[in-house]
Structures are given as C-alpha cells and as structure tokens.
Enzyme design. Sequence first.
Site, short mmCIF file in Angstrom:
data_model
loop_
_atom_site.label_atom_id
_atom_site.label_comp_id
_atom_site.label_asym_id
_atom_site.label_seq_id
_atom_site.Cartn_x
_atom_site.Cartn_y
_atom_site.Cartn_z
N GLU A 217 -71.19 -38.97 29.54
CA GLU A 217 -70.36 -39.85 28.71
C GLU A 217 -68.93 -39.32 28.81
O GLU A 217 -68.66 -38.15 28.51
CB GLU A 217 -70.80 -39.87 27.25
CG GLU A 217 -69.94 -40.83 26.43
CD GLU A 217 -70.19 -40.74 24.93
OE1 GLU A 217 -70.28 -41.79 24.29
OE2 GLU A 217 -70.29 -39.61 24.40
N LEU A 218 -68.01 -40.18 29.18
CA LEU A 218 -66.62 -39.81 29.39
C LEU A 218 -65.80 -40.22 28.17
O LEU A 218 -65.42 -41.38 28.03
CB LEU A 218 -66.09 -40.47 30.66
CG LEU A 218 -66.94 -40.23 31.91
CD1 LEU A 218 -66.43 -41.06 33.08
CD2 LEU A 218 -66.98 -38.75 32.27
N ARG B 177 -62.92 -44.27 22.01
CA ARG B 177 -63.16 -44.55 20.59
C ARG B 177 -61.90 -44.35 19.76
O ARG B 177 -61.21 -43.34 19.85
CB ARG B 177 -64.29 -43.67 20.08
CG ARG B 177 -64.63 -43.83 18.60
CD ARG B 177 -66.06 -43.43 18.30
NE ARG B 177 -66.98 -44.32 19.00
CZ ARG B 177 -67.87 -43.91 19.90
NH1 ARG B 177 -67.99 -42.63 20.20
NH2 ARG B 177 -68.66 -44.79 20.50
N HIS C 281 -70.94 -46.02 13.98
CA HIS C 281 -70.86 -44.63 13.54
C HIS C 281 -70.53 -44.56 12.06
O HIS C 281 -69.67 -45.30 11.57
CB HIS C 281 -69.78 -43.87 14.33
CG HIS C 281 -70.09 -43.69 15.77
ND1 HIS C 281 -69.92 -44.71 16.69
CD2 HIS C 281 -70.57 -42.62 16.46
CE1 HIS C 281 -70.29 -44.27 17.89
NE2 HIS C 281 -70.68 -43.01 17.78
N LYS D 219 -76.32 -48.69 19.65
CA LYS D 219 -76.20 -47.27 19.31
C LYS D 219 -75.87 -47.10 17.83
O LYS D 219 -74.94 -47.73 17.32
CB LYS D 219 -75.11 -46.60 20.16
CG LYS D 219 -74.91 -45.12 19.83
CD LYS D 219 -73.74 -44.54 20.60
CE LYS D 219 -73.45 -43.11 20.17
NZ LYS D 219 -72.22 -42.57 20.78
N ARG E 215 -81.90 -36.08 17.24
CA ARG E 215 -81.36 -35.96 18.59
C ARG E 215 -82.43 -35.50 19.58
O ARG E 215 -82.47 -35.93 20.73
CB ARG E 215 -80.18 -34.99 18.60
CG ARG E 215 -78.96 -35.52 17.88
CD ARG E 215 -77.82 -34.50 17.88
NE ARG E 215 -76.63 -35.04 17.23
CZ ARG E 215 -75.69 -35.75 17.85
NH1 ARG E 215 -75.82 -36.01 19.14
NH2 ARG E 215 -74.64 -36.20 17.20
#
Length: 233
Positions: A34-35, A64, A118, A145, A185
């Site tokens: 993930e960049l 983000r 989030h 997500k 996780r």
Amino acid sequence: MLNTPRICVVVIGKTLEEFLSQLEAAQTAVDFVELRIDYLEQINPNWVRIIKNHTQKKAILCCRARADGGKFLGTPEAQQEILQAGNDLGFDYLDIDLPVANKISIHEKKAKIIISYHNFLHTPPITELNFLLENMRLFNPDVFKFATKSEQYEDVKTLFKLLINKKNNENMIVLGMGEQGKIIRLLSPLLGGYLTFSSINGAISAPGQIDFKTMQDFYQRFYKISSPLKGED
C-alpha cells in the site's frame, strides 16, 4: 476451511528518497504493497509516475486526507488529480475514503476501487456500520474497508460480526486500531477478510499495525498447529 492470509505492507516516507527506499524494502518481503503517498511532504502527478516506475508488486495507491485520518492537506480536486494519475499509470487499486467518494470520480477506470471508512475514536455499533456499508454499496466498489478504534472486547466482536455477515460475493477488509484491534488484524484474513496490513522497518501508519515478520511468524506457527498430522485418520 480457513483462507490463506494476504499480507499487504504499508509504505510511507516524508521525502521521495525515503519513500522509494521503504518501497524497495517492502517489495523484497511481500507481493502486495500500500503506497501512502499522503505521507510525502510534497506530492504531484509526476512523483506518482516516479513511484509507479519503482513499483514491481501489486499496489494500492492511497492519498488520504487529514480529515479522514491521513496526511494530505490538499483539496478533493487535488486528490482527484493524483488518484486519476494513479489510475492512468496502471496502479492495481485506488483507496478512496467514503466521505469524499461522491467528490472523486475516476474516468476510464482501470484500477480496482477500495472504498474506506476510518474511525480513530471508537467502533460504532453494528447497525451504524451496516448503514455505512449500504452507503458504500452505492459506489459499487471492488473492495470495502473498515478500520475502527478497538478498545474493548465488544468492539472486536462487532468487527468480526460485520466481516462474517458480508455477502459472499463482496470483498471486505476489516481492521481494528489499537492493542485490542491486533487480534482482528491477525484473524480477519483467515475468516474471509480480503487482506490485512502490516509494517516494515518500524514504518507504522496506523495504531496497532503489526510488523510483517511478527505477522508472518504467527501465520506459520498457526498453520503448523492447525494442519492435521500425517497419517492421521
């Protein structure tokens, strides 16, 4: 039957040089990165091109905004430009946060889309998470997500319930942030979660993120214990 976990290592860095160094280290460990380009002190479509030229593994491009828990301080229009560049350059996935999903429209879509939610304060009740899921479905993403602050056992139960009750044809990532969230996780990808995130060289992008080597060792030991003994009836 338990799924084989897919581990994605998060890449961060303030400078382009630091970012590319972290990317190189991550790509020696895993096949999925993930960049988090929002961590860069400066970012523009040309830098996205440079990063793409150094990316050999499957990759999620994420820019983000600060309001959604990231570092990017630009406008939704600037986010749009960066993510559109990522799409046009051929990144595999683009991560778009639910609060700005109606402001960002990717033209001639090539990349798969992850719609993210989030919450760094708490885990909402399951009714609220299901409502958010319905809102996400309006954008027809390839992956959903959810990442929420997990402080108690009830939060863990809520997130596992969300994952287990997803539709069979839907891809979902469920993550807990904080110490209590570590179990989510580790176990969510075994229970149908699309992937889980880990860090490398101490480059952590979220509370409770687990080092890649620690996570890899856990899965190796788990499968060694759970595999049936040879010759056993």
